[in-house]
Enzyme design. Structure first.
Site, short mmCIF file in Angstrom:
data_model
loop_
_atom_site.label_atom_id
_atom_site.label_comp_id
_atom_site.label_asym_id
_atom_site.label_seq_id
_atom_site.Cartn_x
_atom_site.Cartn_y
_atom_site.Cartn_z
N CYS A 102 0.81 -1.22 0.00
CA CYS A 102 0.00 0.00 0.00
C CYS A 102 0.85 1.27 0.00
O CYS A 102 1.92 1.33 0.60
CB CYS A 102 -0.93 0.02 1.21
SG CYS A 102 -2.19 -1.27 1.17
N HIS A 141 5.45 5.08 0.86
CA HIS A 141 4.98 3.73 1.18
C HIS A 141 4.28 3.76 2.53
O HIS A 141 4.74 4.42 3.46
CB HIS A 141 6.15 2.74 1.21
CG HIS A 141 5.71 1.33 1.07
ND1 HIS A 141 5.31 0.57 2.15
CD2 HIS A 141 5.59 0.53 -0.03
CE1 HIS A 141 4.96 -0.63 1.73
NE2 HIS A 141 5.12 -0.69 0.41
N HIS A 142 3.16 3.04 2.63
CA HIS A 142 2.36 3.09 3.85
C HIS A 142 3.10 2.53 5.06
O HIS A 142 2.76 2.83 6.21
CB HIS A 142 1.06 2.31 3.63
CG HIS A 142 -0.10 2.85 4.43
ND1 HIS A 142 0.02 3.31 5.72
CD2 HIS A 142 -1.42 3.00 4.10
CE1 HIS A 142 -1.17 3.71 6.16
NE2 HIS A 142 -2.04 3.54 5.20
N SER A 143 4.15 1.75 4.84
CA SER A 143 4.91 1.20 5.96
C SER A 143 5.64 2.29 6.74
O SER A 143 6.05 2.08 7.88
CB SER A 143 5.92 0.16 5.47
OG SER A 143 6.85 0.75 4.56
N ASN A 175 2.45 3.21 12.34
CA ASN A 175 1.12 2.76 11.97
C ASN A 175 0.43 2.20 13.20
O ASN A 175 0.76 1.10 13.66
CB ASN A 175 1.20 1.67 10.89
CG ASN A 175 1.56 2.23 9.53
OD1 ASN A 175 0.76 2.90 8.89
ND2 ASN A 175 2.78 1.96 9.08
#
Length: 480
Positions: free
Chosen positions: A39, A153-155, A324
């Site tokens: 994601c 990047h969602h990380s 996150n």
């Protein structure tokens, strides 16, 4: 304006590298690197002036380049725990900041920008470098003099983390030396917690067998791999607040009600287009009965909700840490044409009130972390992918700055965050900024070929709901 040099207390590249400079990926970050959940986050900012690329580059060099996540690449698994780690590296500007040479007289500039951003979704970021990039587009559109596009990047972090970082890189337009006002709210401790097991049962049922109805907006298998398009529409936040105050609701209640109304009208039209009998198109409702349509709603799980000061998020042992930290809640939408506009928001409030007393968001977060540790990110990702793909769309809502801000001296007219890489053909995000609310849609154009009509339905639904409140002169006591 001099760029801010202290985004966070971080070690510089010329200092000795310690174990803290090689932190292992969190469970959520590992999940976002699983094959099923690659994601990304895209943040589009419209500027009121042309962008001075040299000024922005200088500002980024003094801020993002020193942030731990923005100056780290994804490392291989270590020899001890077998976990991937973030490894600090020097940031090469040419790898991350792009300033294409654009024709100022280009035809259809809005479409050009939309195509440019959509093309970014077809190529992954290079894992051998820090996982972010900025594109500065000096092209005048109908909504801005120039556009800055961030892709990450969602990380690297969730929406709350990244918004806090963005605010740390900006200043009040009215006071170039002052940081924007950071809206925060202490999470209310629920006195009664109920329906926790019910929420967990619903999630388990969704994992095993419970799927949403196949509607014209539900993506098919593999939709997470298709190219996406991004569209937005800005509406009045004051209108949303008028409904909120008159009906004794939250902004979340109102935007859910607007979404329920907009989706109902949009799907009614789509189903009508599929009718072979021309006369049947004129029916009041073309909607099938008992449509099951649910949204995966992202819920911030930090003890203090809202946007935090970046220094607080980066501090050791902070309760509002960077990264996150969110869970999911499955919210059902009633897809039907209601008798009155206010029925949509009343129904939405009733559903959300029930969800507020559940442990669903915490359960999804804890279960995901436990599963990743036990069975690994790949297997956990497959399970999460199944749950999410059995629903129809993703939804998020994030509060933004309370006053106009400038990005390294460039006044911002709007902010539009998007997410892609998840197994949905539609992601909806509501982003507030001063007195505006921007509705941001990530869509698969093969599934939703007319996203601007969906935006029309959402905007019109808000207008009808607001008019219904004003026309009746309703007070809180009369409508609750």
């Amino acid at each position: 304006m001099e760029p801010e040099t202290k985004v966070a207390a971080t070690s510089r590249h010329d200092e000795p590298i310690t174990d803290e400079d090689r932190p292992s990926l969190s469970p959520a970050s590992r999940l976002f690197h699983s094959p099923q959940f690659n994601c990304y986050i895209v943040i589009v900012m419209g500027c009121q002036t042309g962008i001075n690329a040299d000024v922005v580059k200088a500002g980024l060099k003094e801020t993002l380049y020193h942030h731990p996540r923005f100056s780290s690449k994804l490392g291989n698994k270590d020899s001890k725990g077998g976990k991937k780690r973030w490894i600090r590296v020097s940031v090469n500007e040419e790898d991350h900041v792009f300033v294409p040479n654009l024709d100022s007289n280009i035809d259809h500039p809005d479409q050009f920008v939309e195509d440019y951003i959509s093309n970014l979704t077809t190529a992954p970021l290079d894992l051998s470098k820090p996982l972010w990039e900025v594109h500065l587009l000096n092209i005048k559109t109908s909504y801005a003099e120039a556009v800055a596009v961030f892709r990450l990047h969602h990380s690297m972090g969730d929406g709350a983390s990244l918004m806090s970082l963005l605010l740390a890189c900006t200043r009040k337009t009215s006071d170039p030396d002052a940081l924007p006002t950071v809206p925060t709210k202490t999470r209310r401790i629920l006195q009664v917690i109920r329906a926790g097991s019910g929420g967990s049962y619903w999630l388990f049922a969704t994992l095993v067998f419970l799927q949403d109805t196949k509607t014209p907006i539900k993506g098919a298998s593999g939709v997470e791999l298709t190219a996406k398009r991004f569209v937005h529409r800005t509406v009045s936040l004051d209108h949303i607040k008028q409904v909120k105050n008159a009906m004794g609701m939250t902004i979340n209640d109102v935007v859910f009600g607007v979404t329920q109304a907009g989706l109902s009208h949009y799907l009614n039209r789509r189903y009508g287009q599929n009718e072979k009998d021309e006369g049947s198109k004129q029916k009041r409702s073309n909607l099938p009965k008992n449509i099951r349509l649910r949204a995966n709603v992202l819920a911030n799980l930090r003890p203090t909700v809202g946007i935090q000061a970046l220094a607080d998020m980066m501090a050791k042992k902070s309760k509002a840490r960077w990264g996150n930290r969110f869970g999911y809640i499955l919210i059902p939408f009633t897809i039907a044409l209601q008798d009155g506009p206010l029925d949509y928001v009343r129904q939405a409030k009733a559903v959300i009130d029930r969800k507020k007393h559940s442990l669903e968001a915490f359960c999804t977060y804890l279960i995901a972390n436990v599963l990743i540790k036990i069975i690994g990110a790949k297997a956990a990702g497959a399970m999460a992918h199944r749950v999410i793909s059995h629903s129809t769309l993703s939804f998020s809502n994030l509060v933004g700055p309370l006053e106009e801000i400038s990005f390294y001296g460039h006044p911002i007219t709007f902010m539009a965050p998007y997410v892609y890489g998840h197994p949905h053909a539609l992601h909806m995000h509501f982003q507030s900024y001063v007195d505006k609310m921007t509705i941001c849609l990530t869509i698969d154009p093969d599934v939703i070929p007319d996203p601007n009509k969906l935006l029309d339905d959402l905007e019109e639904s808000l207008k009808l709901i607001c008019d219904a409140v004003l026309d009746r002169g309703l007070t809180k006591e009369e409508v609750v």
